[in-house]
Structure formats: structure tokens, C-alpha cells
Design a protein around this motif. Structure first.
Motif, PDB file in Angstrom:
ATOM      1  N   GLU B  14       0.842  -1.211   0.000  1.00  0.00           N
ATOM      2  CA  GLU B  14       0.000   0.000   0.000  1.00  0.00           C
ATOM      3  C   GLU B  14       0.874   1.258   0.000  1.00  0.00           C
ATOM      4  O   GLU B  14       0.608   2.218  -0.720  1.00  0.00           O
ATOM      5  CB  GLU B  14      -0.916   0.020   1.232  1.00  0.00           C
ATOM      6  N   MET B  15       1.931   1.227   0.799  1.00  0.00           N
ATOM      7  CA  MET B  15       2.829   2.392   0.855  1.00  0.00           C
ATOM      8  C   MET B  15       3.466   2.618  -0.514  1.00  0.00           C
ATOM      9  O   MET B  15       3.575   3.754  -0.990  1.00  0.00           O
ATOM     10  CB  MET B  15       3.926   2.171   1.921  1.00  0.00           C
ATOM     11  N   GLN B  16       3.874   1.502  -1.146  1.00  0.00           N
ATOM     12  CA  GLN B  16       4.522   1.625  -2.453  1.00  0.00           C
ATOM     13  C   GLN B  16       3.567   2.219  -3.490  1.00  0.00           C
ATOM     14  O   GLN B  16       3.956   3.031  -4.318  1.00  0.00           O
ATOM     15  CB  GLN B  16       4.999   0.246  -2.908  1.00  0.00           C
ATOM     16  N   ARG B  17       2.277   1.797  -3.396  1.00  0.00           N
ATOM     17  CA  ARG B  17       1.288   2.306  -4.349  1.00  0.00           C
ATOM     18  C   ARG B  17       1.044   3.802  -4.153  1.00  0.00           C
ATOM     19  O   ARG B  17       0.640   4.495  -5.083  1.00  0.00           O
ATOM     20  CB  ARG B  17      -0.036   1.552  -4.162  1.00  0.00           C
ATOM     21  N   THR B  18       1.298   4.277  -2.974  1.00  0.00           N
ATOM     22  CA  THR B  18       1.004   5.679  -2.660  1.00  0.00           C
ATOM     23  C   THR B  18       2.030   6.636  -3.264  1.00  0.00           C
ATOM     24  O   THR B  18       1.725   7.808  -3.505  1.00  0.00           O
ATOM     25  CB  THR B  18       0.977   5.865  -1.113  1.00  0.00           C
ATOM     26  N   VAL B  19       3.249   6.132  -3.517  1.00  0.00           N
ATOM     27  CA  VAL B  19       4.329   7.016  -3.997  1.00  0.00           C
ATOM     28  C   VAL B  19       4.576   6.773  -5.485  1.00  0.00           C
ATOM     29  O   VAL B  19       4.804   5.643  -5.899  1.00  0.00           O
ATOM     30  CB  VAL B  19       5.647   6.752  -3.233  1.00  0.00           C
ATOM     31  N   GLU B  20       4.517   7.834  -6.257  1.00  0.00           N
ATOM     32  CA  GLU B  20       4.788   7.734  -7.699  1.00  0.00           C
ATOM     33  C   GLU B  20       6.294   7.859  -7.948  1.00  0.00           C
ATOM     34  O   GLU B  20       7.035   8.298  -7.070  1.00  0.00           O
ATOM     35  CB  GLU B  20       4.088   8.888  -8.432  1.00  0.00           C
ATOM     36  N   LEU B  46      11.339   2.834  -3.641  1.00  0.00           N
ATOM     37  CA  LEU B  46      11.820   3.305  -4.942  1.00  0.00           C
ATOM     38  C   LEU B  46      10.776   2.967  -6.014  1.00  0.00           C
ATOM     39  O   LEU B  46      10.142   1.919  -5.910  1.00  0.00           O
ATOM     40  CB  LEU B  46      13.149   2.615  -5.299  1.00  0.00           C
ATOM     41  N   PRO B  47      10.576   3.782  -7.014  1.00  0.00           N
ATOM     42  CA  PRO B  47      11.324   4.978  -7.388  1.00  0.00           C
ATOM     43  C   PRO B  47      10.859   6.259  -6.709  1.00  0.00           C
ATOM     44  O   PRO B  47      11.104   7.344  -7.214  1.00  0.00           O
ATOM     45  CB  PRO B  47      11.110   5.056  -8.896  1.00  0.00           C
ATOM     46  N   GLY B  48      10.195   6.140  -5.562  1.00  0.00           N
ATOM     47  CA  GLY B  48       9.960   7.331  -4.768  1.00  0.00           C
ATOM     48  C   GLY B  48      11.284   7.759  -4.127  1.00  0.00           C
ATOM     49  O   GLY B  48      12.186   6.940  -3.964  1.00  0.00           O
ATOM     50  N   ILE B  49      11.402   9.035  -3.806  1.00  0.00           N
ATOM     51  CA  ILE B  49      12.665   9.560  -3.282  1.00  0.00           C
ATOM     52  C   ILE B  49      12.455  10.064  -1.868  1.00  0.00           C
ATOM     53  O   ILE B  49      11.593  10.917  -1.624  1.00  0.00           O
ATOM     54  CB  ILE B  49      13.186  10.709  -4.192  1.00  0.00           C
ATOM     55  N   ARG B  50      13.226   9.527  -0.954  1.00  0.00           N
ATOM     56  CA  ARG B  50      13.071   9.909   0.445  1.00  0.00           C
ATOM     57  C   ARG B  50      13.698  11.280   0.714  1.00  0.00           C
ATOM     58  O   ARG B  50      14.774  11.575   0.176  1.00  0.00           O
ATOM     59  CB  ARG B  50      13.731   8.859   1.347  1.00  0.00           C
ATOM     60  N   VAL B  51      13.012  12.083   1.496  1.00  0.00           N
ATOM     61  CA  VAL B  51      13.598  13.332   2.006  1.00  0.00           C
ATOM     62  C   VAL B  51      13.487  13.294   3.529  1.00  0.00           C
ATOM     63  O   VAL B  51      12.663  12.569   4.086  1.00  0.00           O
ATOM     64  CB  VAL B  51      12.881  14.592   1.457  1.00  0.00           C
ATOM     65  N   LEU B  52      14.366  14.039   4.179  1.00  0.00           N
ATOM     66  CA  LEU B  52      14.378  13.998   5.646  1.00  0.00           C
ATOM     67  C   LEU B  52      13.257  14.852   6.241  1.00  0.00           C
ATOM     68  O   LEU B  52      12.619  14.464   7.212  1.00  0.00           O
ATOM     69  CB  LEU B  52      15.727  14.497   6.171  1.00  0.00           C
ATOM     70  N   ASP B  53      13.021  16.006   5.621  1.00  0.00           N
ATOM     71  CA  ASP B  53      12.091  16.978   6.200  1.00  0.00           C
ATOM     72  C   ASP B  53      10.686  16.779   5.622  1.00  0.00           C
ATOM     73  O   ASP B  53      10.482  16.949   4.416  1.00  0.00           O
ATOM     74  CB  ASP B  53      12.600  18.396   5.879  1.00  0.00           C
ATOM     75  N   PRO B  54       9.708  16.452   6.446  1.00  0.00           N
ATOM     76  CA  PRO B  54       8.339  16.257   5.936  1.00  0.00           C
ATOM     77  C   PRO B  54       7.803  17.465   5.172  1.00  0.00           C
ATOM     78  O   PRO B  54       6.939  17.313   4.308  1.00  0.00           O
ATOM     79  CB  PRO B  54       7.525  16.007   7.209  1.00  0.00           C
ATOM     80  N   PHE B  61       4.670   9.420   5.445  1.00  0.00           N
ATOM     81  CA  PHE B  61       4.176   8.193   6.068  1.00  0.00           C
ATOM     82  C   PHE B  61       4.397   8.296   7.574  1.00  0.00           C
ATOM     83  O   PHE B  61       5.481   8.690   8.032  1.00  0.00           O
ATOM     84  CB  PHE B  61       4.933   6.971   5.534  1.00  0.00           C
ATOM     85  N   TYR B  62       3.383   7.919   8.319  1.00  0.00           N
ATOM     86  CA  TYR B  62       3.516   7.831   9.775  1.00  0.00           C
ATOM     87  C   TYR B  62       3.451   6.347  10.124  1.00  0.00           C
ATOM     88  O   TYR B  62       2.463   5.677   9.828  1.00  0.00           O
ATOM     89  CB  TYR B  62       2.399   8.636  10.449  1.00  0.00           C
ATOM     90  N   ALA B  81      -0.755   7.460   5.567  1.00  0.00           N
ATOM     91  CA  ALA B  81      -0.054   8.343   4.621  1.00  0.00           C
ATOM     92  C   ALA B  81      -0.782   9.673   4.544  1.00  0.00           C
ATOM     93  O   ALA B  81      -2.007   9.715   4.397  1.00  0.00           O
ATOM     94  CB  ALA B  81      -0.003   7.690   3.252  1.00  0.00           C
ATOM     95  N   LEU B  82      -0.003  10.723   4.626  1.00  0.00           N
ATOM     96  CA  LEU B  82      -0.568  12.066   4.497  1.00  0.00           C
ATOM     97  C   LEU B  82      -0.036  12.661   3.201  1.00  0.00           C
ATOM     98  O   LEU B  82       1.179  12.840   3.045  1.00  0.00           O
ATOM     99  CB  LEU B  82      -0.122  12.918   5.693  1.00  0.00           C
ATOM    100  N   GLU B  83      -0.964  12.922   2.263  1.00  0.00           N
ATOM    101  CA  GLU B  83      -0.515  13.504   0.986  1.00  0.00           C
ATOM    102  C   GLU B  83      -0.548  15.010   1.107  1.00  0.00           C
ATOM    103  O   GLU B  83      -1.484  15.576   1.670  1.00  0.00           O
ATOM    104  CB  GLU B  83      -1.392  12.987  -0.148  1.00  0.00           C
ATOM    105  N   ARG B  84       0.481  15.653   0.576  1.00  0.00           N
ATOM    106  CA  ARG B  84       0.625  17.091   0.752  1.00  0.00           C
ATOM    107  C   ARG B  84       0.888  17.769  -0.590  1.00  0.00           C
ATOM    108  O   ARG B  84       1.361  17.133  -1.522  1.00  0.00           O
ATOM    109  CB  ARG B  84       1.811  17.432   1.667  1.00  0.00           C
TER     110      ARG B  84
END
Lengths: 462, 88
Positions: B14-20, B46-54, B61-62, B81-84
Motif C-alpha cells: 500500500e505504501m509503495q502504491r502511494t508514492v509515484e 523506490l522509485p519514490g525519493i526519500r527526504v528527511l524533512d516532511p 508516512f507515519y 499516509a498524508l498527501e501534501r
């Protein structure tokens, strides 16, 4: 395309590139020699594709499948042009005499051992996923990121990924990313199959690289010992970089030793490619390549200019990645070489070298990890030093001594708790120098035997 | 791999599906295994890219966090998941 098919397809393209490399460098000067040295081609192609992939990563790009096809076509064209310019005819070859019954038995046992280990390794890795931590978290992640995104600085220079050793060069992830791009969907097993391909290509390259100088009855048992050392395929199946590094380093030092034993300069050129690949496989690779070049400088009197040119080429290949690391301020948490200059601090930590040395020796002589490899390598150097092939012995001895000393120095410098750090990596970091020394052993023994026979002949004539 | 680490694979799907592809995400994790969660995310998402700062993330993701902000879409037990929208 399945992971298997993707790895095979990529290996075929890399082999084509490797054939071009062998012809272009002059390692194979005629079509007959190309056929005879074909076993070197897969690893030469992997080294070329890997070095290029690592260099492109510096520019934020990647070597994709179209790039690999172009690379293979370009290398073949270059090699073909060089072959065409050469005069027709074949180079003289020494035809080996017919092996006797005892030699045939030795060859059969050694070949059966190699075959059995290969079959077991393929069966073990066939369906295995990436399971060990660094295998998926670091090497698998980087390969997958390269395949999906290219060398995007948002990953490869980002603090969010800093815990995954971003300061390591990207040769292996670049190589693994090629079959990942060709395969349908992502299966972590593809990364392991890519490691397996490097391992198998390495064995073929060692056989082919030394076959012209070492009799099969001597070479094949050494190769059997190399392949059967449990660390080889067991560690290969983790997806870690240590065995691929060992493979590039082994073939690099073997080609360099062949050049040192008065063979054509083309072998040094090929050694340059493999040592560049080793230096770009992992941070320790640069240390081991430097140790190999120091050995070549020590032993290569009268030919040192060629050694320096080769070392310069490897340094040039590594330079862009070092620039990338500096520009993006990527930290190397394991150790800082600059700390060597803090004399007071270093002197207070020198006792760590003794502890680390004991641990490394314990790991190196463990037969369930390395079999007889260390004994074979050190024994071959000692015999060659005492009885004849002194240049080669000096090369092998200097390479191994400096590699080991360099590793000890890392344990002196590391800020980590020594016991913890040794526990996590002692048995892995020694893989490359031990396997590389063992790769030199058959040539050391053969050259010693040759000199002893020549001395006997001279003595007989008197 | 998720099962090997003791994670619920369906949650990670589910988390993977959430990130393009190329989308930036941050992961806020708590608990003893938060480092494992973060490291696995860098590999799995991946291929989503992690950043440190929300604040820089398009998806946050919480993971096993009490009091995740609303409206956080539940993806599994105590994972949402909180989409922003990120202002450039």
C-alpha cells in the motif's frame, strides 16, 4: 524478460564489448587469438561497462541498455579495426604435450571439483532473494535506484540516504542495474544472479589469462582451490561487494604478473582495466590497487614508466568519483585518512593494529572460509622468492603486505569500537587480497619450476 | 524481505502504491525498529525519493506513530499516509 534471461542477455552484450577490448588492446592480435582468449571477454566487458557506468554516475547519468549496446558495438568496431590493421597469420603457440595418466587424473579431479562447486552455487543462488542487510539495503538499493532513476543526486547525494555509504563508488550498482533494467518487474534475485555472473566470468578469465603461461595440470588444481574456498560462493550469494571486488582484483594482478613475467604490454593495459574496476568497486579497492602498483614499481625495474602510466590511468578513472564525493560533501563515517596526520592521536591508538592483526589472521586461516588459499598464496611467494621467480615474488609479497598493512591502518583510524567493527567486517575485507594472492600462486609456481629447469639444463651442459 | 524483517508486506505494498516515480516522501517512524523501517523504506519505496524533512515531501508516512496528523489515510495497523502539496 525473467531475471535469468536479463542477466544472460546483459552478459552476452558485455562479452561482445569484452571481445572488442581484447582486440583493441592487443591481448588478442588475431581472430585465432580472439577465440583462444574468449574466456577473458565477459569479465573485460563487465569491467569496461562498470567503469563507464561509474563515470557516468558522476555526471548524474547512467549506462542504460541502449548505452550498453552502443558500447559493445563501439568496442567491437575498434577491436575489428585493430585486427584488420595487423598482418595476417597466427602467432606462434606452444602445443602442450599429451598429458600422461597421472596428469589426466589430476585434471579430472580438479575439473570435477570446479564443476561440482559451480552446480552447487547456481542451485543455491537460482531462487535466492537478497536477504543480508547490506545486500539489499545498500547494494540492492543503489542498483535499483540507478535502474529506475539514474544517478539522481536526490538519492546519491542526499542526506536522507547518507547511512547507506554514499561515498562508495558506483561500479557494482551500475553493473547490477543493467539486468534490472532489462528484467520485467523487480526481483531482488536478479542482483544475486548478476553477482554470480561476475564470479563465473572471473573464473573463466583467470583460466584464460594464465593458461598461456601455466600448464593446465598446475593451473586447474589452483583454480579448483580458488573456487572451492567456501568464502567465494557463500559471500557471492549475499550480494555484498567483497567477492566481485576480489574477482576484478585477482584477474587484474594476474594480468599484471603475466606482463611482469616478460609478456606483451597489452597484458598491462588489460590489468589497468581490471584494477580500475577493482578500485571503483569499493573503497578498499583503491587501497588494493595502490598496493598492486607499488608491487609492480618495486619489481618492474626498467619498465616503471609503463607502470606509472597504468597507475595514472586508474587514478584518472577514480578521480571523477572523488570529485563527486567532495562536491557533495559525502561523509566517510568508517575512517578519515587525514586523521593519519594527527600524530599524537594515532600513536595512542597503535595497539589497535595488534588486536586487528590477530583477528584478521584468525579469519584468514579459517579453513571453513578460505580453505588452503592463504597457505597456497604465501607458500608460492616464499618458494618463488627462495628458488627463482624473484620479481614475481616481490610483486606478490609487496601487494599482499601493503594490502594487509592498509587494512590494519583502517582499524587504527576508525572511530568505531574496534571489537564491533572487526566483528562486522574482518572476515569480509580480507577476501580480496587473499583471493588475489591465490590467483598469483600458479604463475609463481610455474615460473619457479621453469627457472629451476633452465638452471638444471645449464648445469647439465657444463 | 518485509516478512523477513517482521513487517506486514500488504502494508508496504500500500505504501509503495502511494508514492509515484520521482515523488518525494518522508517517513516518520517510532518504536524500537524505526531505523529498520526507514532503511527498508529507502529500498522498497523506490522509485519514490526519500527526504528527511516532511515539509519537503509530497507524501508523509507515519509508521507506528501515535497522534498522526489528520487527514492521514490508513494503510494498515498504525500506519498511514498524508498527501501534501509542496510549494515550489
Amino acid at each position: 524478460m525473467s531475471g535469468w534471461a536479463a542477466v544472460l542477455a546483459v552478459a552476452a552484450l558485455e562479452t561482445a564489448a569484452g571481445i572488442g577490448v581484447l582486440a583493441a588492446l592487443g591481448v588478442a592480435g588475431t581472430p585465432v587469438e580472439v577465440a583462444r582468449r574468449l574466456g577473458l571477454a565477459p569479465l573485460a566487458g563487465m569491467a569496461l561497462a562498470g567503469v563507464l557506468g561509474a563515470l557516468l554516475a558522476f555526471a548524474g547519468a547512467r549506462l542504460g541498455l541502449p548505452g550498453l549496446v552502443a558500447l559493445a558495438a563501439g568496442a567491437l568496431a575498434l577491436g575489428g579495426a585493430r585486427l584488420a590493421r595487423r598482418p595476417r597469420g597466427t602467432s606462434p603457440t606452444r602445443r602442450p604435450g599429451r598429458p600422461g595418466a597421472r596428469e589426466l587424473a589430476v585434471l579430472a579431479v580438479a575439473a570435477a571439483t570446479i564443476l561440482a562447486v559451480w552446480v552447487a552455487a547456481i542451485a543455491g543462488i537460482r531462487d535466492r532473494p537478497l536477504a543480508e542487510w547490506d545486500g539489499w539495503a545498500m547494494w540492492g538499493m543503489k542498483a535499483r535506484a540507478l535502474a529506475l532513476l539514474g544517478a539522481d543526486p536526490a538519492v546519491f547525494a542526499s542526506p536522507a540516504y547518507a547511512h547507506l555509504h554514499l561515498e562508495y563508488p558506483l561500479l557494482l550498482p551500475a553493473l547490477h542495474s543493467l539486468p534490472l533494467q532489462a528484467a520485467e518487474g523487480y526481483q531482488s534475485n536478479t542482483v544475486l544472479l548478476s553477482c554470480l555472473a561476475i564470479g563465473l566470468a572471473g573464473i573463466a578469465a583467470l583460466w584464460t589469462g594464465l593458461a598461456g603461461r601455466v600448464r593446465p595440470v598446475l593451473l586447474l588444481p589452483f583454480l579448483a582451490a580458488y573456487v572451492a574456498a567456501p568464502a567465494f560462493f557463500v559471500q557471492l550469494a549475499t550480494g555484498y561487494a567483497d567477492v566481485p571486488l576480489a574477482v576484478f582484483l585477482s584477474v587484474g594482478v594476474a594480468c599484471a604478473a603475466r606482463w611482469l613475467a616478460r609478456d606483451r604490454s597489452a597484458w598491462l593495459a588489460l590489468a589497468t582495466l581490471f584494477l580500475a574496476a577493482a578500485a571503483l568497486s569499493k573503497n578498499e579497492g583503491l587501497l588494493f590497487a595502490a598496493a598492486a602498483y607499488t608491487g609492480l614499481l618495486a619489481a618492474g625495474s626498467g619498465r616503471r614508466r609503463a607502470v606509472l602510466a597504468s597507475a595514472g590511468a586508474v587514478a584518472l578513472a577514480c578521480l571523477p568519483w572523488r570529485v563527486f564525493v567532495e562536491v557533495h560533501d559525502l561523509e566517510a563515517p568508517d575512517y578519515r585518512l587525514a586523521d593519519s596526520l594527527r600524530l599524537g592521536w594515532v600513536l595512542g591508538r597503535l595497539d589497535r593494529a595488534w588486536t586487528a592483526g590477530q583477528e584478521l589472521v584468525d579469519a584468514a586461516v579459517e579453513p571453513r572460509r578460505f580453505g588452503l588459499l592463504l597457505a597456497l598464496g604465501v607458500g608460492a611467494v616464499a618458494v618463488a622468492a627462495a628458488l627463482g621467480a624473484r620479481r614475481l615474488a616481490l610483486f606478490g609479497g609487496t601487494f599482499f603486505a601493503l594490502s594487509s598493512a592498509g587494512l590494519l591502518w583502517v582499524y587504527v583510524l576508525t572511530p568505531y569500537d574496534l571489537r564491533y567493527y572487526l566483528f562486522t567486517n574482518a572476515e569480509r575485507v580480507i577476501v580480496a587480497p587473499i583471493f588475489a594472492l591465490a590467483a598469483l600462486a600458479p604463475l609463481l609456481v610455474e615460473e619457479t619450476v621453469r627457472r629451476l629447469r633452465a638452471e638444471e639444463l645449464v648445469a647439465g651442459r657444463r | 524481505m518485509a516478512r523477513f524483517l517482521g513487517f506486514d508486506d500488504r502494508v508496504w505494498e500500500e505504501m509503495q502504491r502511494t508514492v509515484e516515480k520521482g515523488e518525494r516522501y518522508a517517513i516518520v517512524a517510532e518504536g524500537e525498529r524505526k531505523d529498520h523501517v526507514v532503511t527498508y523504506a529507502t529500498y522498497r519505496l523506490l522509485p519514490g525519493i526519500r527526504v528527511l524533512d516532511p515539509v519537503e515531501a509530497e507524501v508523509v508516512f507515519y509508521y507506528h506513530v501515535d497522534d498522526a496528523p489528520e487527514p492521514c489515510t490508513a494503510l494498515g495497523e498504525r500506519v498511514c499516509a498524508l498527501e501534501r502539496t509542496v510549494e515550489e
